[in-house]
Scaffold this motif. Sequence first.
Motif, PDB file in Angstrom:
ATOM      1  N   GLN A 987      -9.940   3.438  -4.909  1.00  0.00           N
ATOM      2  CA  GLN A 987     -10.472   3.786  -3.734  1.00  0.00           C
ATOM      3  C   GLN A 987     -10.504   2.617  -3.038  1.00  0.00           C
ATOM      4  O   GLN A 987     -10.181   2.452  -1.933  1.00  0.00           O
ATOM      5  N   ILE A 988     -11.153   1.527  -3.642  1.00  0.00           N
ATOM      6  CA  ILE A 988     -11.154   0.070  -2.986  1.00  0.00           C
ATOM      7  C   ILE A 988     -10.111  -0.344  -2.878  1.00  0.00           C
ATOM      8  O   ILE A 988      -9.847  -1.125  -1.699  1.00  0.00           O
ATOM      9  N   ALA A 989      -9.033  -0.232  -3.582  1.00  0.00           N
ATOM     10  CA  ALA A 989      -7.690  -0.999  -3.462  1.00  0.00           C
ATOM     11  C   ALA A 989      -7.135  -0.596  -2.143  1.00  0.00           C
ATOM     12  O   ALA A 989      -6.210  -1.115  -1.724  1.00  0.00           O
ATOM     13  N   THR A 990      -7.584   0.613  -1.610  1.00  0.00           N
ATOM     14  CA  THR A 990      -6.892   1.033  -0.482  1.00  0.00           C
ATOM     15  C   THR A 990      -7.131  -0.046   0.912  1.00  0.00           C
ATOM     16  O   THR A 990      -6.537   0.398   1.878  1.00  0.00           O
ATOM     17  N   GLU A 991      -8.110  -0.848   0.650  1.00  0.00           N
ATOM     18  CA  GLU A 991      -8.546  -1.591   1.884  1.00  0.00           C
ATOM     19  C   GLU A 991      -7.627  -2.848   1.936  1.00  0.00           C
ATOM     20  O   GLU A 991      -7.925  -3.864   2.492  1.00  0.00           O
ATOM     21  N   ILE A 992      -6.463  -2.892   1.183  1.00  0.00           N
ATOM     22  CA  ILE A 992      -5.393  -3.933   1.430  1.00  0.00           C
ATOM     23  C   ILE A 992      -4.930  -4.098   2.814  1.00  0.00           C
ATOM     24  O   ILE A 992      -4.987  -3.009   3.763  1.00  0.00           O
ATOM     25  N   THR A 993      -4.926  -5.407   3.308  1.00  0.00           N
ATOM     26  CA  THR A 993      -4.420  -5.712   4.594  1.00  0.00           C
ATOM     27  C   THR A 993      -3.075  -6.083   4.706  1.00  0.00           C
ATOM     28  O   THR A 993      -2.406  -6.762   3.763  1.00  0.00           O
ATOM     29  N   ASP A 994      -2.456  -5.900   5.936  1.00  0.00           N
ATOM     30  CA  ASP A 994      -0.990  -6.240   6.088  1.00  0.00           C
ATOM     31  C   ASP A 994      -0.624  -7.731   6.126  1.00  0.00           C
ATOM     32  O   ASP A 994       0.333  -8.065   5.728  1.00  0.00           O
ATOM     33  N   HIS A1005     -10.521  -5.467  -2.684  1.00  0.00           N
ATOM     34  CA  HIS A1005      -9.638  -4.872  -3.167  1.00  0.00           C
ATOM     35  C   HIS A1005      -8.837  -5.745  -4.138  1.00  0.00           C
ATOM     36  O   HIS A1005      -8.238  -5.105  -5.078  1.00  0.00           O
ATOM     37  N   ARG A1006      -8.667  -6.946  -4.117  1.00  0.00           N
ATOM     38  CA  ARG A1006      -8.159  -7.846  -5.214  1.00  0.00           C
ATOM     39  C   ARG A1006      -9.097  -7.800  -6.393  1.00  0.00           C
ATOM     40  O   ARG A1006      -8.439  -7.553  -7.621  1.00  0.00           O
ATOM     41  N   SER A1007     -10.096  -7.697  -6.341  1.00  0.00           N
ATOM     42  CA  SER A1007     -11.103  -7.613  -7.422  1.00  0.00           C
ATOM     43  C   SER A1007     -11.246  -6.344  -7.978  1.00  0.00           C
ATOM     44  O   SER A1007     -11.141  -6.145  -9.514  1.00  0.00           O
ATOM     45  N   ALA A1008     -11.024  -5.264  -7.251  1.00  0.00           N
ATOM     46  CA  ALA A1008     -11.027  -3.918  -7.940  1.00  0.00           C
ATOM     47  C   ALA A1008      -9.634  -3.718  -8.750  1.00  0.00           C
ATOM     48  O   ALA A1008      -9.807  -3.188  -9.651  1.00  0.00           O
ATOM     49  N   SER A1040      -0.868   7.529   4.661  1.00  0.00           N
ATOM     50  CA  SER A1040      -1.694   6.066   4.975  1.00  0.00           C
ATOM     51  C   SER A1040      -0.668   5.396   3.903  1.00  0.00           C
ATOM     52  O   SER A1040      -0.763   5.346   2.806  1.00  0.00           O
ATOM     53  N   PRO A1041      -0.165   4.004   4.672  1.00  0.00           N
ATOM     54  CA  PRO A1041       0.545   2.979   3.914  1.00  0.00           C
ATOM     55  C   PRO A1041      -0.529   2.360   2.897  1.00  0.00           C
ATOM     56  O   PRO A1041      -0.008   1.924   1.706  1.00  0.00           O
ATOM     57  N   LYS A1042      -1.638   2.096   2.984  1.00  0.00           N
ATOM     58  CA  LYS A1042      -2.587   1.475   2.330  1.00  0.00           C
ATOM     59  C   LYS A1042      -2.812   2.315   1.199  1.00  0.00           C
ATOM     60  O   LYS A1042      -2.840   1.734  -0.044  1.00  0.00           O
ATOM     61  N   PHE A1043      -2.779   3.529   1.134  1.00  0.00           N
ATOM     62  CA  PHE A1043      -3.040   4.584  -0.094  1.00  0.00           C
ATOM     63  C   PHE A1043      -1.747   4.433  -1.013  1.00  0.00           C
ATOM     64  O   PHE A1043      -1.919   4.365  -2.221  1.00  0.00           O
ATOM     65  N   ARG A1044      -0.668   4.350  -0.485  1.00  0.00           N
ATOM     66  CA  ARG A1044       0.584   4.059  -1.070  1.00  0.00           C
ATOM     67  C   ARG A1044       0.550   2.675  -1.881  1.00  0.00           C
ATOM     68  O   ARG A1044       1.233   2.674  -3.092  1.00  0.00           O
ATOM     69  N   GLN A1045       0.274   1.913  -0.921  1.00  0.00           N
ATOM     70  CA  GLN A1045       0.305   0.520  -1.638  1.00  0.00           C
ATOM     71  C   GLN A1045      -0.735   0.549  -2.821  1.00  0.00           C
ATOM     72  O   GLN A1045      -0.543  -0.025  -3.792  1.00  0.00           O
ATOM     73  N   ALA A1046      -2.025   0.942  -2.713  1.00  0.00           N
ATOM     74  CA  ALA A1046      -2.889   1.038  -3.661  1.00  0.00           C
ATOM     75  C   ALA A1046      -2.515   1.683  -4.765  1.00  0.00           C
ATOM     76  O   ALA A1046      -2.913   1.333  -5.994  1.00  0.00           O
TER      77      ALA A1046
END
Length: 1777
Positions: A987-994, A1005-1008, A1040-1046
Amino acid sequence: MASLRSLLLLPLLIVSHLVEADIVQSSSSLPRSNQPQLTAITVRSGIQKRAEDFRPRQHCEHLYASHSPDRSGSRFAKTSMTYKLPALVLEDIETSVESVQCSGSTIAVKFSERQTLVEARSKWDKLAEFLIITSHFGCNMEGERSPHLVSGIEYNSEKPIAIFSTQQIEWKAAYETMNLKFGLSSMPYESSSFRHEGLRRARAVATSSSSNSSTTDNIAFQAPADQELFTLSTTIKGITSSATVNCKDCSIAGTIQIIEGEFNVSTSTTDFGKALDFINTGFLKAVANNMSAHIEVDANLDLSASQSFNKTLTTIGIPGFEIPGIATVGPSFSPVVKGSIAAVGEIDFGYGFDLTVPDNSSITLNIGNLTQSSVQGFNKAQLNALPLTATSPGITVTLGLTLEGQLNFGINVLNGEGKIEAGAFLDLPVLSATISTTSGDDKCQPIANLSAADALTTHIFPNLTHITGSIGVDVGLQVDAALSVADVGSTSVGTTATLAGTTFTLPTACLSFDATKTALVSPTFTPTATAHAGSSANSTLTGAGSLATNDSSSGSGGAKALPNHGIKTRSIPSLAMCIRFHLKHALLCAALAINLAAGSPLLNSPRQDANATYTTTMVSYIADPVCQPGIPLPGTVTSGNCLHFAALSYLVGALPAVNCTFTTYKLLNCLPENLDTVYSIPAGNETVCAYGGVVDGADTDRVKAATTELRKTYYPHPESLLWLLHILTSHDAPEVQQQAAVEALRLVPKHWAAQPAAQQPAIREKLLESTLSEQKSLVRHSSARVIAAIAKIDLEDGEWGSLPSLLAQAATSNQVSHREVGVYILFTLLEAAGDAFEDKVPSLFTLFTTTIKDPESAEVRINTLMCLSRVAMLIQPDEDAQNLARFIEIFPSMVAVLKAAVDEENEEHTMQAFEVFQTLLGCESALLNAHFKDFLTFMADLAANTEVPDDSRNQALSFLMQAARYRKMKIQGTKDMGENLTLKCMQIATEITDDEDEDDEVNPHRSALGLLDILAATLPPRQVIVPLLKALPQYINSESPKFRQAGILSLGMCVEGAPDFIGTQLDTLMPGVLKLLNDPVIGVRHAALLGVARLADDLAEDLSKHHAELIPSLLKNLDSASVLSSNETEQRKNLEILKASCGALDSVTDGLDKETMSSYLPELVPRLGRLLSHTDLTVKASAAGAMGSIAGSAMDAFLPYFETTMKALSEYVTIKDSQDELDLRATVCDSMGSMATAVGAATFQPYVQPLMQASEEGLNLGHPRLRETSYILWSTLAKVYEEAFTPFLDGVVKGLMDSLNQEESDFEVELGEEAKDLLGQEVIVAGKKIKVASATNEPEDLDGMEGDDDDDWDDLEAVSAVAFEKEIAIEVLGDVLSHTRKNFVPYFEKAIETVMGLVEHPYEGVRKTAVGTLWRAYACLWGLMEDHTGQKWTPGLPLKFQPSEEVLKLGEVVTTATLSLWEDEVDRAVVTDINRNVAATLKLCGPAILTQASFAERTSSILASIITKSHPCQQDIGDEDDHENLQDEESSEYDWLVIDTALDVVIGLSAALGDQFAELWKIFQKPVMKYASSQTNYERSTAIGVIAECTANMGSGVSPYTQTLLKLLLHRLTDEDDETKSNAAYATGLLVFHSKDSATYLPAFKEILTKLEPLLHTQRARNLDNASGCVCRMIMAHQDQVPVDDIIPILVDLLPLKEDYEENKPIYECITGLYQHENPTIIGLTPKLIPVFASVLDDPVEQLDLETRNRIIAVVKFIHGKNPSLIQGSQILMNCV
């Protein structure tokens, strides 16, 4: 502005939306544009080959041209189309056709000859469907072409006619890729070339006329009078600004033509590379003639801030063209006036320029690589400034003015549903002018210091308008592209490039305002009175600005706070202090030097004026009678210097006996007109003035110099401590107090005892009193630590016994400040002398129960929390149940303090609180057990709370990481905790930024993701991997791209921790991975590339099975990012994709076999080769790394590319001018090593010497990674050249020994704020794990300052790199000695001695490799001994022959070193590696090592502890709990690896001892059989494999265990896991073959054969191989109990074996035995066995051992003797006879 390269996403987005994968029916036609339409033409050349004409082709070219040429010639275009289906172009077969008729859904083609139809039919009947391209009347619009899908054909041979059933479709549905080239031809095309000319002509003329009326190449334009360019009227904070800028006269003239261009279009939804060709290959060229402009503006301004404007005057259409249904190109030109303006006061003026562009000026716009674009002529454009006009004097203006030409291209493709708009923005010359009011002569030169005589003759003008201007010619291209799609939206990208530039200065204008004309004219002297204001720089000011004073009796100098005149200053406060002279002289010098060591507050800038620029060297010292030879001041004012004070305010005082004058200016240039204030300080004051402060961090050299002088001159004397304590308790500057505390703390252990006993009580009292009353927290804390240091000494000596009670009183005082200080001093005392409080713990709990809830002060609460962390260390739970209960009771209040600190966003308190809980993880586990689950849940929720500051979330995640490392057993035993933590991390990993950068600081998100990595490595797969895989589909398929990345990043982070489990799921996972690799969002693809690289790193073999889908996807990503962009964001994304693609290829190709890898070489090597010349060094490095992996997998297939690649890489072998260059050099060094392995010794020989020289140089360039790769290169070359590597041994051994003998120190540390994410964590420094106690940029705090080494932390990174380097160096030393063998003997003793000294190194990596290298050395020496004696070891003790003295001595060294670690080592990796080395040595060298004192016994004991999960490396730190309930639970794969390798040692013992191992088996049988009944597949299969290997090694010694083992094996023959079944078949055959207890196993033969039968019919090779081997062993053991005649034919049909060649031995031993007995069944199967024998006697030779090979050859000879004809067809078999 984004790069055109970033359009790589757009074609795929559009095509996936617009274009079906299959051919679709045309639903609409492209709307007509107003551009000239091109007509289809046919240009025939030569005699056409009839057979080729009739065959539909996938690739076709079509020509178009303008019907009516204009004055520049005919416009033409060529489309090169690759169709989705083969296409028949009817115009190509017109010479054989009489007519073409189209009606509705049919096309009838009548041939001139019957035979021609027959030939055509032979080509068409083979195709299920194809296309027809028509350009004929009735089939399409006149002059056009159209595609038709053929669904059937009817033939009439008599007529002869072919009638096609067709459906007209759109062009976008017909072709897959199209290349469109267009240009101008000076020669018109013949009218016969145009398709159905007669019907076309009238329409063509009409179209041409219509088109020409709306577009023209003439760009002439006159703007309306006073056209508005810019207007403004705003009021902000009471200040009104207004501005109006109009075109007084703006016009442009000339022509622009588009003369040629090219671009590609793809409709493919699958081929990503083709979709990018528009960007890759596109270019456009335009030419301008007779181009000029006149831009004259009027401005009326009243501004408070600078403004800019940008106005498009008009948009003019330029002729383009249209190919109906295919593409439309519509250019336009827009002149834009741009400017910026800043003014002082209310101003009305006019200004402008004339512009002329040379004829035939051209732009070639290369869209694929903008930097390859070019211009001609525009950079020679002439610009002339117009006269300045004004209606009033006093003009002060800074003005920039330019004309920008915007050349726009609208490209319409895909039948109007996709539109591409691109534009070239031509920046023409810029006029820049500074218009200011000054005074001086008629050339605006200042006049000063005139003599009386000169003043009479010099004309001085008081109000002159001075114009200084320049023209910047920066001709460049700024390309914007926008792609808009119906129902999808639009996306814009762009890039810029400067193609040519220069700057030249305009003549200076000096004008005077003529009031009568209200205009500016040349200055003319009129005799009038003028006023001349001036001042002397050395004059003494009076009044408010004066600092003059002669009051020496006051003891202090005058002081004034200097104003900050808008100069940007540092945020770090500067230090200004005055030290009175009543202190001792030495103390004064010490304190002043301490202060000045902090760094210079002055920035020296050269003084500048209109006539000269010069700098005078500043005085470095001020000599003073007190401090000879002088105090190093950071900048003393001297003539000619301009000084910038780096602070907001200052105290200015006078030096004794020195007249001081300080002059300040309003601006940094120190011009006379910017004079602010002159400060004159007369001599005689008793104040020393010192300016301090930190500017960009402390000056390290200055700090060291001052500190060295203090320590050398003053600190050796006990009195220095007293002086420092005096400063600490009495000085009024906090910074000085702080520094005095730092120095005092260092001196307390040395000098406190030397202080007079009579004075010590007064010092203690004063120190405690001043600390309790101190207002500054930093000083309080520093002083508290000094108290703790003194108390530690005193309490041990029985002194200062009243201190604890005094502190308790302070902690309960009514004054908040006393409570704060009292509790903090208690903390420092507990930290420094905790043992003194062991008997006071109950009293402390009584006190802290109150203070932890202090209602007024968060400081008291946080200090109490820190105290409790120290109290926890005093509690022994087993012996102190009451205090344990007290701690458990107070724990919720401790958590409340953390929560409050987080809620209040108090960063300092939050960090301190987290540090406390990190500390508790290292204490007894009983302290946390009662609240463990709830507390972990609290931390997980805190980490996932996005409303909490990131720093707090990072700390929560850091705590969870440490908990996973050091409390893994507790987490594993807490229900659902592993799963909950896993899902929180995702869940936290979805906070990645472009816009995230790889070098960005730590974020949640990196720590997660880091926590996920640790969880996967420490917990069983069912607690982490299973829930992750269950959740993964919803992430991968999310909108959501962020979820796919996560999702993909989470998977990638887990693979290292559980590769075996994830490997079993890879087939299911790959479709999702491939989908993400082709995702339309670049960030998702980048994440997928990183995920693939991680998967390949640990699952290379499994992933290689998917190479056919994977490699093309990686190449598409590589190609998509291979174009440079001038937009920083887009370029960074492209570079990240490039590097990630190379990284993925690096990892994936490393796992491919030679044959597979060879097939990809033509695709991969050229691409990566081009990247080796990329402008970005990190991209080059990534490409070089991938190239090395490719070579390593391709082996000699890489030879055709070897020389070219080495040439490209060679230029980077010696680069060294930057860190990036050294990084690249390191990677290249590594890559070349891989190529040496690939191509072999002979081919690589020319490169060895220069590469070795470069690697030795690399050791001295201060780059840790380059040193490591140099060592690794030596290892690789030693493996390639083996004993031929001997000439390099001197240098290699010296380099490795120098590395291993580097000094390392022990440290404690505080780090700056950049290390906050490490707070409370352990970091490896100098090979040691050290907890970061604090992280702040405040002046030096005193945590961990008891030591006296200032240089400890000068180079933290370099120091920690030493340990990592040693790890590599030891490993390489082992490689070198193992491969150079006897030639290494001269260096052997020194190498062993050096490595032995590192066996107990603090860093686990060094320990691991040190022990491993010792075992390799033993194996090497053993091998040399065997080579020398010719004797081989045999199993069992006592030894059959005695090893040499050298081997025995080394064995003693190796076993001693091993046992010193093996029993108590807490690191899993070290224990695992020891297991591997011991196992390998036992199998290679036999039982000799077991004769070393107690080694066999202690080895057995250690193995038993590991197998039963009771070894120290398998326990939580500080955990005394009994986890027996977890013994049967699944292990993490890392934990299982420790057990797996220990079981391998058990196998090694069985190999070394033979049948004697039967006694030892008693120790291991129970735990091994327990694993054989595990719920986990790999535990069962491993245990059964161990039973099989031990059975094989102990032979008949297994007999007593037959009944127990047989029962287990019979059960496992039907196991659900294939690997377990396969191993059970193997073990069963060995048990039957070796056991003497036939009475036990013979009754089970029928059951065994029944359970083996399904295995013989499976498709899994290992099952077939092991089942076949089992049957053959049963036949050899008891042929009479096996139905040989029924089973042997089945076995022969399964031969030859494909995987497990070890089973060839029993199979062919059985078969050859049957031949020896002339078994009729086997004789009858000879024809089937002949090709089997030929296969196994051929390559690979590993199929057979020598004994088995000889047995088969004997049978071949037997067959040849009986029937030679059977083998005469096989050369391999004939060679045997």
